[in-house]
Design a protein around this motif. Structure first.
Motif, short mmCIF file in Angstrom:
data_model
loop_
_atom_site.label_atom_id
_atom_site.label_comp_id
_atom_site.label_asym_id
_atom_site.label_seq_id
_atom_site.Cartn_x
_atom_site.Cartn_y
_atom_site.Cartn_z
N ASP A 139 -67.48 -31.82 -81.71
CA ASP A 139 -67.69 -33.22 -81.42
C ASP A 139 -67.88 -34.08 -82.67
O ASP A 139 -67.78 -35.30 -82.61
N HIS A 140 -68.19 -33.46 -83.78
CA HIS A 140 -68.42 -34.29 -84.97
C HIS A 140 -67.23 -34.20 -85.93
O HIS A 140 -66.34 -33.38 -85.78
N GLY B 196 -81.01 -22.21 -77.01
CA GLY B 196 -82.08 -23.15 -77.30
C GLY B 196 -82.49 -23.24 -78.76
O GLY B 196 -83.59 -23.71 -79.05
N TRP B 197 -81.65 -22.79 -79.69
CA TRP B 197 -81.96 -22.85 -81.13
C TRP B 197 -83.31 -22.19 -81.41
O TRP B 197 -84.19 -22.76 -82.06
N ILE C 143 -72.32 -20.58 -83.95
CA ILE C 143 -71.35 -20.17 -82.94
C ILE C 143 -71.91 -20.30 -81.52
O ILE C 143 -71.15 -20.45 -80.56
N THR C 144 -73.24 -20.27 -81.36
CA THR C 144 -73.84 -20.34 -80.03
C THR C 144 -73.84 -21.74 -79.45
O THR C 144 -74.01 -21.92 -78.24
N THR D 295 -82.73 -25.62 -87.13
CA THR D 295 -82.65 -27.02 -86.74
C THR D 295 -81.50 -27.19 -85.76
O THR D 295 -80.40 -26.70 -86.00
N PRO D 296 -81.71 -27.85 -84.61
CA PRO D 296 -80.61 -28.07 -83.67
C PRO D 296 -79.44 -28.78 -84.34
O PRO D 296 -79.63 -29.71 -85.13
N LEU D 297 -78.24 -28.32 -84.04
CA LEU D 297 -77.04 -28.85 -84.66
C LEU D 297 -76.14 -29.49 -83.62
O LEU D 297 -76.15 -29.08 -82.45
N PRO D 298 -75.34 -30.49 -83.99
CA PRO D 298 -74.41 -31.08 -83.02
C PRO D 298 -73.31 -30.11 -82.66
O PRO D 298 -73.05 -29.14 -83.38
#
Length: 830
Positions: free
Chosen positions: A23-24, A129-130, A123-124, A16-19
């Motif tokens: 930034d969070h 592109g997940w 880490i990427t 799942t794409p992560l922020p």
């Protein structure tokens, strides 16, 4: 690997794409209730093959996009760790090749497990592109004459499933391992395998599969650590602070101190005595499905006081500086006798471990397993000062921990990136401490791969382009981007490595053209973390001129006379412009330590201006109470610059300073590695700012280059790179009582050796008995210029028990030193 081998994947393992982690606002802050969660397992792959009649040899070549382990008939293949390592997967990925003949039977099974690693783990930051992890392999069978009988490659015939005992794994967060699950490698029939999907590439493109460059990562058992002390506690008591303090049930020291039965609700805190990079290794006896969790940290909370930066009770692990990286290990026991476990898909840096469980578990042993790039250490240093010796050891540990596939800035928090500035500033020291030629050559390949985005060299390498879009990183930053020029030049000096220089040359030309188009290196970090800031423009233009100087030298080495002349002219112009901007009335307009160091070390000033800069630097250091005001840029050149202009005593006074900021200050605060900040922790004030406070950050350890080259006197001769001919010029500590800062004592001996590209060089001096004795070794096939200090006005020397006038040795007296040439041999001089 055969080009017919395809990358295969399991599309159900797409993350799942992560922020962006920076930034969070999630901060785990020592909360055991926020833990590593199990998933459904890793991407597993299976290929079945039959050995052809007459097979005499079987080989396996394998790689992955993600961290992988590969097995043949249930046996793990290879002793490398965290394969395939980190490269720019847009461009290339390393393959590993093995002889698996002894592991094969008539009907054989290849299985592999692949976690997200540096390809699609946190880490990427979404660089690729997940995407789901992917695997590629080829099995080849040969007869006794070397004729190929079979090539079995990854393709649509292979099978896959999500499963196995590793239920989840991430470089930053750790590994969750459930031993009650079937072992997919020993018992592949326990899983419902399905046909694989062919990996569709990264935006439709595939990395080149290439042989590994440099040394791989391995467990380095000589650096493993066992517990030095252990504290068991259950309750926390009020001590007047926000978090209180733990109440020990027992405190033990020495071998076996960790052995106990750990009950639910108890926590065992273990001190290894030394920070390492790697993973925990536990041996337990536990009931089935008992859950053992391990949390790690670099430090312990010192008071429970939030105002001192504590994030938990006094005596409990301090983890706030890991930021969002969980750095946890979870083991679910099988419940069958003694069980042994260590993760293989993650790593972290730690000195302390905290273990807890949800059932009664007999803890038999705990170990810190050290994992890093398996390079040979080539240097040794020892002095009469015990605190300096501890600092030197800290520098070695910092390099070991951070030279891990890429030269990371730190090995623990949610970063662990290949920062280019740190790399170039430390590479002089790093190539004394260890044979880093292959490691840095590999990294320069990553730097070239980063030029797919633009012609500049990036702040972090391998590049994470997503960070540039968020504003977290750019290219061509002064002292950071310039690593692409300075590192290959250092490899040339230390190893006479013209091969890497030639391989990298066109890339450097692209970089220099790019600098010209943007007006030189960018202002970004300046003299990072300096107590006294230096004008960013001064730093940028100084590095631009130095880049041109080194390009001229390298072009001449490679026989590119026309380009050398161009860069010599560019250097002259940039040097002139730098003087016009930063010199007035024969004085620097910026008088910081770093400004002075850059002016001298980068050959930007001459004549009267140079003499004035030297005086300014000397006055600055003394006026600053013999402490550093430099950051990353100034620190790595400061001591070398002082000695280069004859101020050895001042270099010693800085080196042996223990006030903040100084190299030995952290030693007095309990450091076992080099820290990111001069004051990352102080007994007086507690922890530094949590947003950026690593306790394992090697850059400030660069001063050991001065200890090798000046204090011990083992120096490269730029006219003869690679130590075919070199300089032995020891600089004893001859400060008078009046010259030494209060509380300091002179260094009375230095011992060093360096396993150069031409053999071991030894250099040791001692004057504890009132007589200066110099013992040294010049390796076979080399020569050395020896510069022996003539103390107390002497005009002759004793060499191997015979006394000579300097002229009899074919030498001369220059600046108070007997200077002459010697060939291979062992010598004692007085």
């Amino acid at each position: 690997m055969n080009s017919k081998a395809k990358f295969i994947c399991n599309p159900k393992d797409r993350p799942t794409p992560l922020p962006h982690p920076w930034d969070h606002s999630v901060r785990y802050f020592n909360n055991p209730d926020i833990t590593l969660q199990p998933g459904n397992g890793l991407s597993l792959f299976r290929g079945d093959f039959d050995l052809p009649e007459g097979t005499a040899k079987v080989t396996l070549a394998a790689t992955a996009l993600g961290v992988f382990n590969v097995f043949v008939n249930g046996h793990r293949v290879g002793n490398e760790e965290l394969k395939p390592g980190w490269t720019d997967y847009h461009c290339r990925v390393f393959e590993f090749e093995y002889d698996i003949t002894d592991l094969c039977v008539k009907e054989s099974v290849i299985t592999a497990e692949v976690s997200r690693g540096w390809f699609s783990g946190r880490i990427t930051m979404g660089e690729y592109g997940w995407l789901e992890p992917a695997f590629a392999a080829e099995v080849r069978c040969f007869d006794k004459d070397g004729k190929e009988l079979l090539s079995f490659v990854t393709d649509e015939s292979w099978l896959t499933v999500i499963g196995g005992r590793v239920l989840s794994a991430d470089i930053w967060d750790g590994e969750y391992y459930d031993a009650t699950m079937p072992d997919a490698h020993s018992f592949p029939g326990a899983y419902a395998w399905k046909p694989v999907t062919l990996f569709e590439g990264i935006e439709g493109k595939f990395p080149a599969i290439v042989p590994h460059v440099g040394e791989p990562m391995r467990v380095r058992p000589q650096f493993n650590q066992t517990p030095k002390s252990a504290v068991l506690y259950r309750d926390v008591a009020d001590n007047g602070t926000e978090f209180g303090e733990i109440v020990p049930l027992f405190t033990r020291v020495g071998d076996g101190c960790e052995k106990t039965v750990l009950h639910k609700g108890e926590r065992l805190i273990i001190d290894l005595g030394q920070e390492i990079a790697g993973r925990p290794h536990i041996t337990v006896k536990a009931p089935r499905r008992a859950r053992v969790e391990v949390m790690v940290s670099e430090m312990l909370n010192d008071s429970g006081d939030k105002a001192r930066g504590n994030d938990g009770p006094k005596g409990m692990l301090y983890t706030a500086n890991y930021r969002t990286a969980l750095a946890r290990t979870v083991y679910v026991a099988k419940g069958e006798g003694v069980e042994d476990y260590q993760p293989t898909h993650s790593f972290s840096a730690f000195r302390y471990l905290c273990l807890w469980t949800d059932a009664d578990v007999e803890l038999i042993s705990v170990e810190g397993v050290f994992v890093s790039t398996d390079m040979q250490e080539t240097g040794y240093l020892e002095t009469s000062n015990t605190e300096l010796n501890r600092f030197i050891e800290n520098v070695f540990w910092g390099q070991r921990c951070n030279y891990l596939s890429v030269p990371t800035d730190c090995p623990q928090r949610d970063e662990r990136l290949g920062w280019s500035g740190d790399t170039q500033m430390f590479c002089g020291a790093g190539t004394y401490n260890a044979n880093a030629r292959g490691f840095l050559r590999k990294w320069l390949g990553d730097a070239r791969d980063g030029q797919r985005v633009c012609d500049g060299y990036w702040d972090v390498i391998p590049v994470i382009e997503k960070m540039s879009r968020s504003g977290s990183m750019k290219d061509a930053a002064a002292a950071w981007g310039d690593a692409g020029i300075l590192v290959p030049y250092m490899l040339y000096l230390k190893y006479n490595d013209t091969e890497t220089m030639a391989e990298h040359y066109d890339s450097m030309e692209r970089y220099m053209t790019y600098l010209a188009s943007i007006g030189g290196p960018r202002k970004r970090y300046g003299d990072w973390l300096a107590y006294e800031p230096t004008d960013d423009a001064l730093v940028c233009q100084a590095y631009y001129a130095y880049d041109a100087l080194l390009m001229a030298r390298m072009a001449r080495v490679l026989g590119k006379g026309e380009r050398a002349a161009y860069y010599e002219e560019l250097n002259a112009r940039l040097k002139r412009e730098w003087n016009e901007q930063f010199v007035k009335n024969d004085e620097l307009t910026v008088k910081t330590q770093t400004a002075c160091v850059l002016a001298i070390a980068f050959e930007l000033v001459e004549g009267t201006v140079r003499e004035n800069v030297i005086k300014t630097l000397e006055k600055n250091v003394i006026a600053n109470d013999y402490t550093l005001s430099t950051g990353f840029v100034g620190t790595y050149m400061l001591a070398q610059t002082l000695s280069a202009v004859g101020l050895d005593g001042l270099a010693y006074s800085l080196l042996l300073q223990t006030k903040d900021p100084s190299w030995l200050y952290s030693v007095r605060q309990g450091a076992t590695t080099v820290w990111e900040r001069w004051n990352s922790y102080t007994y007086a004030r507690g922890f530094g700012a949590v947003n950026m406070n690593s306790f394992n950050h090697y850059a400030f350890g660069s001063v050991v280059e001065w200890i090798y080259a000046y204090a011990a006197g083992i120096a490269v001769d730029p006219a003869h790179p690679g130590f075919a001919h070199f300089v032995l010029s020891p600089r004893p500590d001859v400060r008078t009582e009046e010259e030494m800062p209060k509380g300091q004592e002179r260094i009375m001996y230095v011992k060093a050796h360096y396993d150069s590209a031409k053999g071991r060089i030894e250099s040791a001096w001692d004057w504890r008995e009132g007589k200066f004795t110099y013992t040294f070794r010049i390796p076979t096939g080399t020569t050395a210029r020896v510069e022996f200090p003539l103390l107390n006005g002497r005009k002759e020397v004793t060499l191997n028990a015979k006394t000579f006038r300097v002229e009899e040795l074919g030498g001369e007296i220059l600046n108070g030193k007997a200077v002459f040439e010697l060939g291979a041999g062992k010598y004692v001089m007085q």
